[in-house]
Write an enzyme that holds these catalytic residues in place. Structure first.
Site, PDB file in Angstrom:
ATOM      1  N   GLU A 277       4.899  -7.878   9.848  1.00  0.00           N
ATOM      2  CA  GLU A 277       4.942  -8.653   8.601  1.00  0.00           C
ATOM      3  C   GLU A 277       6.313  -8.572   7.932  1.00  0.00           C
ATOM      4  O   GLU A 277       6.444  -8.825   6.731  1.00  0.00           O
ATOM      5  CB  GLU A 277       3.846  -8.184   7.618  1.00  0.00           C
ATOM      6  CG  GLU A 277       2.422  -8.286   8.131  1.00  0.00           C
ATOM      7  CD  GLU A 277       1.933  -9.724   8.380  1.00  0.00           C
ATOM      8  OE1 GLU A 277       2.706 -10.670   8.139  1.00  0.00           O
ATOM      9  OE2 GLU A 277       0.789  -9.870   8.831  1.00  0.00           O
TER      10      GLU A 277
ATOM     11  N   HIS B 236       1.501  -3.745   1.933  1.00  0.00           N
ATOM     12  CA  HIS B 236       0.405  -4.577   2.444  1.00  0.00           C
ATOM     13  C   HIS B 236      -0.713  -3.665   2.936  1.00  0.00           C
ATOM     14  O   HIS B 236      -0.475  -2.745   3.713  1.00  0.00           O
ATOM     15  CB  HIS B 236       0.913  -5.447   3.596  1.00  0.00           C
ATOM     16  CG  HIS B 236      -0.162  -6.196   4.305  1.00  0.00           C
ATOM     17  ND1 HIS B 236      -1.064  -7.017   3.650  1.00  0.00           N
ATOM     18  CD2 HIS B 236      -0.504  -6.253   5.625  1.00  0.00           C
ATOM     19  CE1 HIS B 236      -1.902  -7.535   4.533  1.00  0.00           C
ATOM     20  NE2 HIS B 236      -1.589  -7.085   5.737  1.00  0.00           N
TER      21      HIS B 236
ATOM     22  N   HIS C 177      -5.334  -3.380   3.688  1.00  0.00           N
ATOM     23  CA  HIS C 177      -6.577  -4.095   4.000  1.00  0.00           C
ATOM     24  C   HIS C 177      -7.766  -3.447   3.275  1.00  0.00           C
ATOM     25  O   HIS C 177      -8.700  -2.973   3.927  1.00  0.00           O
ATOM     26  CB  HIS C 177      -6.856  -4.048   5.509  1.00  0.00           C
ATOM     27  CG  HIS C 177      -5.868  -4.750   6.373  1.00  0.00           C
ATOM     28  ND1 HIS C 177      -5.903  -4.689   7.757  1.00  0.00           N
ATOM     29  CD2 HIS C 177      -4.826  -5.552   6.064  1.00  0.00           C
ATOM     30  CE1 HIS C 177      -4.922  -5.426   8.261  1.00  0.00           C
ATOM     31  NE2 HIS C 177      -4.245  -5.943   7.258  1.00  0.00           N
TER      32      HIS C 177
ATOM     33  N   GLU D 140      -9.128  -1.982 -17.777  1.00  0.00           N
ATOM     34  CA  GLU D 140      -7.724  -1.674 -17.520  1.00  0.00           C
ATOM     35  C   GLU D 140      -6.925  -2.852 -16.916  1.00  0.00           C
ATOM     36  O   GLU D 140      -5.704  -2.939 -17.066  1.00  0.00           O
ATOM     37  CB  GLU D 140      -7.728  -0.503 -16.524  1.00  0.00           C
ATOM     38  CG  GLU D 140      -6.433   0.162 -16.271  1.00  0.00           C
ATOM     39  CD  GLU D 140      -6.543   1.144 -15.106  1.00  0.00           C
ATOM     40  OE1 GLU D 140      -7.608   1.225 -14.463  1.00  0.00           O
ATOM     41  OE2 GLU D 140      -5.550   1.818 -14.845  1.00  0.00           O
TER      42      GLU D 140
END
Ligand code: 2HA
Ligand code: ZN
Length: 269
Positions: free
Chosen positions: A113, A137, A139, A167
């Site tokens: 990526e 990044h 998942h 929050e």
């Protein structure tokens, strides 16, 4: 003992693994080194760097140094052998390639990526007056699950998140972007993400995961953690049956109390 920039990077990789956000080789991390960081690590640089060309040029990143995770590497293994699983690259003077100055041993390459990471750095650098240093990044399961329950619409997503944990409006008053499903690892998804990351510090990839940014590791990790927690709360509340939620006037009260400006496009008052 002082935690070096490499130590901090390694800790974040493993923290993400402990959260369950990095199955197999899922997820990746990059960090733009500043002058002080470079002084700390330059003694590690190899004499003959490997050079790699990229599919596009990053004009504004010429000469910048990044710590990056390796392509196909497991976050779980980063602390065991940082020099094999992560590395330091310097974008060359054309902006179209880079040299591997440390780590990524045995022929490893930076994350698949990398185009999205570098484009995000380029855009976020400008959007934050040079403050943003971390692009992450991951998942996380609840964020990804939530993306199946809505259209890929940043307003819908942001309102759900703001309403799901008090929050949230304070942590990301500009909202969170979402990119609809696209093939990962390519220039197309990098460009679509960069367009949104100009406005939002985090962007969800539908059916895939999230990109979060920050000026340091705590901020980027904390942002993803907050969005993941809010997503979990939303999904739990939705399956139990939502009878009420935080109202827009409560969101505005919150913004006033914490001195933040909520994205007006995402409010309905
Ligand atoms: O495996 O997460 O998006 C790395 C990824 C690809
Ligand atoms: Zn991914």
């Amino acid at each position: 003992m002082k935690e070096t920039v490499i130590d901090k990077f390694v800790r974040m990789c493993y923290d993400g693994f402990l959260q369950g956000w990095h199955e197999r080789n899922g997820g990746n991390l990059s960090y733009r080194l500043d002058e002080e960081d470079i002084k700390e690590v330059e003694k590690l640089f190899v004499k003959e760097a490997r050079h790699i060309e990229m599919p596009m040029a990053f004009e504004d990143l010429k000469g910048k140094y990044f710590l990056v995770t390796g392509s196909g590497k497991y976050m779980r293994n980063v602390p065991l052998a940082p020099e094999k699983n992560i590395g330091i690259i310097r974008i060359d003077d054309t902006g179209n390639g880079y040299d591997i100055l440390w780590g990524l041993e045995d022929g490893a390459k930076p994350t698949s990526e990398l185009p999205t990471h570098l484009l995000n750095h380029q855009v976020r650098y400008k959007a934050t007056c040079g403050n943003c240093k971390v692009v992450y990044h991951a998942h996380p399961a609840n964020i990804t699950a939530l993306s199946y329950t809505i259209e890929a619409d940043s307003k819908i997503l942001s309102r759900i998140l703001w309403q799901s944990e008090t929050e949230c409006a304070v942590v990301f008053p500009e909202g969170v972007g979402i990119v609809d499903w696209m093939v990962p690892g390519q220039v197309g998804i990098a460009r679509a993400t960069a367009k949104l990351i100009e406005k939002y510090s985090a962007v969800v990839w539908a059916f895939h995961g999230i990109f979060g940014t920050g000026f340091d590791f705590d901020e980027a990790f904390g942002l993803v953690h907050t969005i993941e927690k809010a997503s979990e709360i939303y999904l739990k509340a939705k399956s139990a049956g939502i009878v009420r939620t935080i109202t827009d006037s409560q969101l505005l009260e919150l913004a006033e109390a914490f001195n933040v400006k909520l994205n007006p496009e995402f409010l309905e008052v």
